[in-house]
Design an enzyme around this catalytic site. Structure first.
Site, PDB file in Angstrom:
ATOM      1  N   ASN A  62       0.840  -1.192   0.000  1.00 25.79           N
ATOM      2  CA  ASN A  62       0.000   0.000   0.000  1.00 25.79           C
ATOM      3  C   ASN A  62       0.878   1.246   0.000  1.00 25.79           C
ATOM      4  O   ASN A  62       1.951   1.281   0.616  1.00 25.79           O
ATOM      5  CB  ASN A  62      -1.019   0.008   1.157  1.00 25.79           C
ATOM      6  CG  ASN A  62      -0.423  -0.196   2.527  1.00 25.79           C
ATOM      7  OD1 ASN A  62       0.589  -0.858   2.683  1.00 25.79           O
ATOM      8  ND2 ASN A  62      -1.051   0.379   3.538  1.00 25.79           N
ATOM      9  N   CYS A 115     -10.483  -2.866  -4.509  1.00 28.70           N
ATOM     10  CA  CYS A 115      -9.556  -3.925  -4.928  1.00 28.70           C
ATOM     11  C   CYS A 115     -10.313  -5.139  -5.444  1.00 28.70           C
ATOM     12  O   CYS A 115      -9.857  -5.807  -6.378  1.00 28.70           O
ATOM     13  CB  CYS A 115      -8.629  -4.304  -3.783  1.00 28.70           C
ATOM     14  SG  CYS A 115      -7.436  -2.994  -3.435  1.00 28.70           S
ATOM     15  N   GLU A 151      -3.064  -4.642  -2.977  1.00 27.51           N
ATOM     16  CA  GLU A 151      -3.573  -5.538  -4.028  1.00 27.51           C
ATOM     17  C   GLU A 151      -3.529  -4.854  -5.385  1.00 27.51           C
ATOM     18  O   GLU A 151      -3.103  -5.440  -6.380  1.00 27.51           O
ATOM     19  CB  GLU A 151      -5.024  -5.949  -3.727  1.00 27.51           C
ATOM     20  CG  GLU A 151      -5.209  -6.755  -2.453  1.00 27.51           C
ATOM     21  CD  GLU A 151      -5.451  -5.906  -1.215  1.00 27.51           C
ATOM     22  OE1 GLU A 151      -4.862  -4.808  -1.112  1.00 27.51           O
ATOM     23  OE2 GLU A 151      -6.215  -6.345  -0.355  1.00 27.51           O
TER      24      GLU A 151
HETATM   25  N1  THU Z   1      -5.238  -1.526   2.646  1.00 24.50           N
HETATM   26  C1  THU Z   1      -4.649  -2.333   1.702  1.00 24.50           C
HETATM   27  O1  THU Z   1      -3.578  -2.021   1.170  1.00 24.50           O
HETATM   28  N2  THU Z   1      -5.282  -3.473   1.384  1.00 24.50           N
HETATM   29  C2  THU Z   1      -6.387  -3.962   2.015  1.00 24.50           C
HETATM   30  O2  THU Z   1      -6.844  -5.056   1.699  1.00 24.50           O
HETATM   31  C3  THU Z   1      -7.045  -3.165   3.055  1.00 24.50           C
HETATM   32  C4  THU Z   1      -6.501  -1.796   3.253  1.00 24.50           C
HETATM   33  C5  THU Z   1      -4.501  -0.310   3.051  1.00 24.50           C
HETATM   34  C6  THU Z   1      -5.070   0.999   2.599  1.00 24.50           C
HETATM   35  C7  THU Z   1      -4.491   1.939   3.654  1.00 24.50           C
HETATM   36  O3  THU Z   1      -3.190   2.296   3.271  1.00 24.50           O
HETATM   37  C8  THU Z   1      -4.414   1.088   4.900  1.00 24.50           C
HETATM   38  O4  THU Z   1      -4.470  -0.260   4.463  1.00 24.50           O
HETATM   39  C9  THU Z   1      -5.521   1.343   5.905  1.00 24.50           C
HETATM   40  O5  THU Z   1      -6.752   1.295   5.305  1.00 24.50           O
END
Ligand code: THU
Length: 136
Positions: A46, A95, A59
């Site tokens: 992320n 996602c 993702e």
């Molecule tokens: N996030 C992801 O990268 N993937 C997920 O499946 C859930 C949420 C990230 C987005 C943000 O940077 C942090 O987690 C909190 O929401």
């Protein structure tokens, strides 16, 4: 379903990616690894932004990474999500939509530092999805 060896590689790649997360705001580090139908693995983390809504989830980073690497007819076989948490993390709605674009028949597996995991099909995560076929 990935083979046990593929699953081990996917988990390792997702865990390595999580350590690269740029998440100074949420401090929630996520890594993802995707397995293509041709057997290749791409990973992503992320990437947050001071303008919070511009955040890109792990993702989507992994999937976009596969496309950017030149995967012309990308077909996702499996998506593994790793979080260094006690409970596994399910993919967000945005996602799920992007997974559906390239992997309507994919397996999505969330793993974590703890013992639990979640395993679902794309269809279970996004029933009745809007997708490429709707534009044909
Ligand atoms: N996030 C992801 O990268 N993937 C997920 O499946 C859930 C949420 C990230 C987005 C943000 O940077 C942090 O987690 C909190 O929401």
């Amino acid at each position: 379903m990935p083979t046990p060896a593929q699953l081990r590689k996917l988990k390792a790649a997702a865990k390595t990616a999580a350590a690269r997360a740029y998440a100074p705001y949420s401090k929630f580090h996520v890594g993802a690894a995707v397995l293509t139908a041709s057997g290749k693995i791409y990973a992503g983390c992320n990437v947050e932004n001071a303008s919070y809504g511009l955040t890109n989830c792990a993702e989507r980073t992994a999937i976009f990474n596969a496309v950017a690497a030149g995967e012309r007819k990308l077909k996702l076989q499996c998506v593994v999500v790793y979080t260094p948490t006690d409970m596994p993390t399910a993919p967000c709605g945005a996602c799920r939509q992007v997974i559906n674009e390239f992997g309507p028949n994919a397996r999505i597996i969330s793993v974590c530092r703890g013992r639990g995991h979640i395993s679902s099909s794309t269809h279970e995560l996004l029933p009745g999805a809007f997708g490429p076929a709707d534009l044909a």
